[in-house]
Structure formats: C-alpha cells, structure tokens
Design a protein around this motif. Structure first.
Motif, short mmCIF file in Angstrom:
data_model
loop_
_atom_site.label_atom_id
_atom_site.label_comp_id
_atom_site.label_asym_id
_atom_site.label_seq_id
_atom_site.Cartn_x
_atom_site.Cartn_y
_atom_site.Cartn_z
N ASN A 7 0.83 -1.21 0.00
CA ASN A 7 0.00 0.00 0.00
C ASN A 7 0.86 1.26 0.00
O ASN A 7 0.54 2.25 -0.64
CB ASN A 7 -0.92 0.00 1.22
CG ASN A 7 -2.03 -1.02 1.10
OD1 ASN A 7 -2.37 -1.45 -0.01
ND2 ASN A 7 -2.59 -1.44 2.23
N LYS A 9 3.90 1.57 -1.30
CA LYS A 9 4.46 1.72 -2.63
C LYS A 9 3.41 2.22 -3.62
O LYS A 9 3.70 3.03 -4.50
CB LYS A 9 5.04 0.39 -3.10
CG LYS A 9 6.28 -0.04 -2.34
CD LYS A 9 6.73 -1.43 -2.75
CE LYS A 9 7.96 -1.87 -1.95
NZ LYS A 9 8.34 -3.26 -2.25
N THR A 10 2.17 1.74 -3.46
CA THR A 10 1.09 2.19 -4.33
C THR A 10 0.84 3.69 -4.14
O THR A 10 0.65 4.44 -5.10
CB THR A 10 -0.19 1.40 -4.04
OG1 THR A 10 0.05 0.02 -4.26
CG2 THR A 10 -1.33 1.86 -4.94
N ARG A 11 0.84 4.12 -2.87
CA ARG A 11 0.65 5.55 -2.59
C ARG A 11 1.78 6.38 -3.19
O ARG A 11 1.56 7.49 -3.69
CB ARG A 11 0.56 5.78 -1.08
CG ARG A 11 -0.77 5.40 -0.46
CD ARG A 11 -0.89 5.94 0.95
NE ARG A 11 0.07 5.30 1.86
CZ ARG A 11 -0.16 4.20 2.56
NH1 ARG A 11 -1.35 3.60 2.46
NH2 ARG A 11 0.76 3.71 3.35
N HIS A 14 1.08 6.74 -6.93
CA HIS A 14 -0.03 7.67 -7.19
C HIS A 14 0.38 9.11 -6.88
O HIS A 14 -0.03 10.04 -7.59
CB HIS A 14 -1.25 7.27 -6.37
CG HIS A 14 -2.03 6.15 -6.96
ND1 HIS A 14 -2.64 6.24 -8.19
CD2 HIS A 14 -2.30 4.89 -6.50
CE1 HIS A 14 -3.26 5.11 -8.46
NE2 HIS A 14 -3.06 4.26 -7.46
N SER A 69 2.61 1.36 -16.11
CA SER A 69 2.22 -0.05 -16.09
C SER A 69 3.25 -0.93 -16.76
O SER A 69 4.08 -0.48 -17.56
CB SER A 69 0.87 -0.22 -16.79
OG SER A 69 0.95 0.18 -18.15
N HIS A 73 1.02 -4.90 -13.68
CA HIS A 73 0.60 -3.80 -12.80
C HIS A 73 0.24 -2.58 -13.65
O HIS A 73 0.84 -2.34 -14.69
CB HIS A 73 1.72 -3.41 -11.83
CG HIS A 73 2.29 -4.56 -11.06
ND1 HIS A 73 3.33 -5.32 -11.52
CD2 HIS A 73 1.92 -5.09 -9.85
CE1 HIS A 73 3.62 -6.26 -10.64
NE2 HIS A 73 2.78 -6.15 -9.62
N PHE A 75 -1.20 1.63 -13.04
CA PHE A 75 -1.64 2.75 -12.21
C PHE A 75 -1.98 3.91 -13.15
O PHE A 75 -1.18 4.28 -14.01
CB PHE A 75 -0.52 3.19 -11.25
CG PHE A 75 -0.01 2.10 -10.37
CD1 PHE A 75 -0.59 1.86 -9.13
CD2 PHE A 75 1.05 1.30 -10.78
CE1 PHE A 75 -0.12 0.84 -8.32
CE2 PHE A 75 1.53 0.30 -9.97
CZ PHE A 75 0.95 0.05 -8.74
N PHE A 449 6.25 -4.69 -6.63
CA PHE A 449 4.86 -4.76 -6.18
C PHE A 449 4.37 -6.21 -6.13
O PHE A 449 3.23 -6.46 -5.75
CB PHE A 449 3.95 -3.93 -7.09
CG PHE A 449 4.16 -2.45 -6.95
CD1 PHE A 449 3.32 -1.70 -6.16
CD2 PHE A 449 5.21 -1.82 -7.57
CE1 PHE A 449 3.51 -0.33 -6.01
CE2 PHE A 449 5.43 -0.46 -7.43
CZ PHE A 449 4.57 0.28 -6.65
#
Length: 450
Positions: A7, A9-11, A14, A69, A73, A75, A449
């Motif tokens: 989470n 790494k995702t933040r 983004h 991407s 994955h 984003f 990820f």
C-alpha cells in the motif's frame, strides 16, 4: 506487513503520477504546445524515478491522462481543466525546473513545493502596466498597418478601454466568447466616440483605429500552437485549438460588426489599405512597442522582454523589406521573418534562460494577420450575396491562413533542426544524470509490487 508495504508503494506511485499531472496541467493552462508538454513531463518522470518505457501520456484539449504499467501492474490518473491563460514565465520556469531537479537532486517534497509555487506565481507586471501594454500594442499596430502617428491615440485609448473591461469580465467568470464579443464591441464604439470628440482633421487616417483597437483579442498563440501540434502529429489537440481560435475570431468579428452597424460606418473594413506608410525607423519603434505590449500580456519573464522586443523588430524588418520593397509578398516575407526570429532566438536561449518558444512566439505575434482574419469574416457577413465581395472575403481568409502557416513553420522548423543538432549532447547529459540517480536507487521498479 507485506500488505502495508504494498500500500505504501502504491501511494508513492499515485503521488508521483499526481505531481506529474500537476506539472503537465500548469504547462497546458499556460498555453504550451503539446510537444513541449509531453517532453517536459517525460523529463520530470525520469526525475521522479518513473521508467519511460512503463509511462504512457495521453494529451487531449483540457485533459491529461498518465498511466504507469507493465504486464502485471497498472496505475492511472487523469485531470481536467478549462483554464487557459498564456503564461510564458510559467513555461520558462517549468522548463528550468525539469533540469534543475535532476542536477541538484531535489527531494520529491521540495520539487512539489516548487511546482506549487510556479502554479500560484503572479505576473511579473502589475495589472495597470499590462493594460497599458495592450493599449500601446493596439496603437502601435494602428501605425504599423497603414495609420499615421495621430491615429495612434484613438487606437491606444480604445485598446485600454477594451482590455480593462475584458479583465473585469473575466474575473467575474463570464463566458470567454461573450467577453470577446463585448470587448470588441466596446473597443470599436470607443473609437467611434473619439472620432466625434477629437478635433476634425486630428488624423488623416481616421478609420485605421477601427481595424486595430481590438487586435489583442486575436488568438495568435492558439493558431501557432494549432499548427505546431499538427506538424508534431497531435491532430486532435491541434484541431481543438483551431476550433477554439475560430470561435474567438468569430466572436470578435461579431462584436465589431454590431458596433460598426450602430455607428453607420460603411464597409471600409474590407477595402482600407494596411500597407505601412512610415519609415523603417518608425516601424522599428512601433513594432518594439507592440512586441513589448504582447510580451507583458503573455507574462514573458522580465529578463526576456528586451530580447522579445529586439526579435520582433528584426522579424518585422525582414518581412516588410521582402514584402513591400522586394515585392515577394507578405506570405514569403512572414516565413522569412519568423524563421529569422526563431534562429536568433536559439542563440538567446542560454543568455535569457528561457526556452525558444518563450522568445519566438511573442516576437512573431505582431505579424499574425488578425486584420485579414476578421476582414474575411466581416466580408462574409456584410456581402455574402455578392460574388465579388464573397471572393474578396475568401481571399482574405486564404491569405490569413497561409501567413499563419508560414509563421508556424518559421517558428517550428529552425527549432526542430536546432533540437536535432543539440539533441544527442543533451540526451547523453541527461542519461548520465539518470544513470547516477538509478545507482542511488531513485527509480520505482514495478516488480517490487509482486
């Protein structure tokens, strides 16, 4: 634990995509051409640690989309804005930032702060000075396009009234096309009222101020960006810019038509000569005044304004000499003048710390054939049923289109050649800096990820 790391790494992804979109939107809202938007976004993406092969940027008119991407994955983020305010200072600052951030190894937080500062930045010129610049530009155009020096005064006063009212209406969030029409109407009516107030015989060219009092409304930057985008194969964005420019010119013409109908003025707009009736030194003065006025309207950085004035004078000298002294025509003269401006601007990029377009576009604006554009539309409205009037109006529009095409080619082609000339050196320098950042672990790897 793994979920929390994922989470986090995702933040991070983004957040970086959001920053990237913010950069692109500042450029778009400041009237950058699409190639510049994409080029700067890709450079900044490298600073943010986003691999170019995984990054996808889609530019539409008013909308930006980014996707990061690989095979497993993806984003995505997008943003939309209807704001459009020509801001050459922001373009120059963002271009500088895209290099400085890599060279000085900015943190993401510091980079975001600088981007926010650029987005919130105020004009280098106070509002009263910009209004005065627009007024002086209209007066300069009047003398440059066939008027005499006394005709400078009513054109300047009418330009001041129109630009001031335009600013007030835009602050009140009126529809931009209605504002354009109303501004053109008020400027033209002001000229008419001044012809009644000023002493008889004040000027031998009383009709020229009608032609030039609202030329600050001509969407010259949009037209140049339209052709730049078409040449760079950004067809949808280019066509959208063209549509917006056409509606702007039509709105401007509508306001002028209503005004001259009320004033009872005849169809002089389609027959009045616009060949300069002044010496080269006088032309240099009024061209410098007009270029300076538009430079302030476009918020050219203060350090760059003298160069813009100099380039505008050089380009107009070349155009007028070829068009009127050698008789090769305004179209070829405009091509040579714009090319000369762009070539000299390349040499001034480093001393002024400004991109080529920040120097060249405001400098060629005095050569944009705004008079021919609304003369053509005006002629269609007033003489649409007469074949002679129809053909004359059509000729005005064709010539205006060809001149804008030549201006865009003149601005773009030398820039393209110069970019190819220095591209290998800049790419090598950029690659060295990026490799160094990669060694320090500054890049995001999508395999992390998993």
């Amino acid at each position: 634990m793994q979920t929390e790391q994922l989470n986090d790494k995702t933040r991070r992804v983004h957040r970086k995509l959001t920053i990237l979109l913010k950069v692109g939107m500042v450029l778009m809202e400041s009237a950058a051409d699409t190639n510049r938007i994409v080029r700067n976004m890709k450079r900044i993406a490298l600073f943010l640690g986003l691999e170019e092969e995984n990054l996808h940027i889609d530019v539409l008119y008013g909308t930006l989309k980014v996707n990061y991407s690989d095979d497993t994955h993806s984003f995505s983020r997008f943003v939309h804005s209807d704001k459009y305010n020509i801001n050459m200072k922001a373009l120059a600052a963002m271009s500088q930032l895209s290099w400085q951030a890599i060279q000085k190894d900015y943190t993401v937080s510091k980079f975001e702060q600088v981007v926010d500062k650029i987005a919130r930045g105020k004009s280098d010129y106070p509002a009263w000075l910009v209004t005065l610049g627009a007024a002086l530009g209209c007066g300069g155009f009047c003398v440059l396009f066939g008027g005499d020096w006394p005709s400078f005064v009513p054109a300047m006063i009418a330009g001041w009234v129109g630009f001031f009212v335009r600013g007030c209406l835009l602050k009140s969030n009126f529809n931009v096309y209605m504002v354009t029409a109303l501004t053109a109407f008020l400027s033209t009516m002001t000229v008419w009222l001044l012809t009644l107030v000023l002493p008889e015989g004040f000027t031998d060219k009383p009709y020229h101020p009608f032609l030039c009092c609202a030329l600050f409304l001509v969407p010259g930057v949009a037209l140049i960006n339209f052709l730049d985008d078409m040449l760079d194969n950004y067809l949808l964005v280019g066509l959208a810019r063209l549509s917006n420019a056409i509606v702007q010119i039509a709105s401007m013409t509508f306001g002028i038509v209503i005004a001259v109908s009320i004033c009872g003025v005849n169809n002089f707009l389609t027959t009045l000569s616009i060949a300069p009736a002044i010496s080269y030194w006088e032309a240099a003065i009024v061209t410098g005044i007009s270029a300076m006025g538009f430079g302030m309207i476009f918020n050219v950085p203060r350090r760059t304004l003298p160069a813009v004035v100099l380039l505008g004078i050089m380009g107009m000298f070349a155009r007028n000499f070829l068009a009127f002294d050698l008789g090769v025509g305004v179209i070829i003269g405009s091509l040579v003048g714009a090319s000369l401006i762009s070539l000299v601007a390349i040499r001034l990029v480093q001393p002024t710390r400004s991109p080529n377009h920040v120097l060249s576009i405001p400098s060629v604006i005095p050569m944009v054939p705004g008079i021919l554009m609304y003369r053509g539309i005006f002629g269609f409205i007033q003489m649409g049923r007469e074949m002679e009037g129809f053909l004359r109006s059509f000729d005005f529009l064709i010539n205006a289109g060809l001149i804008v095409l030549c201006l865009s080619i003149g601005v773009a082609i030398p820039n393209i050649f110069a970019r190819r000339w220095i591209a290998s050196t800049r790419r090598r320098h950029l690659q060295e800096m990026i490799d160094e950042r990669r060694k320090r672990g500054r890049f995001l790897n999508l395999s992390e990820f998993d």
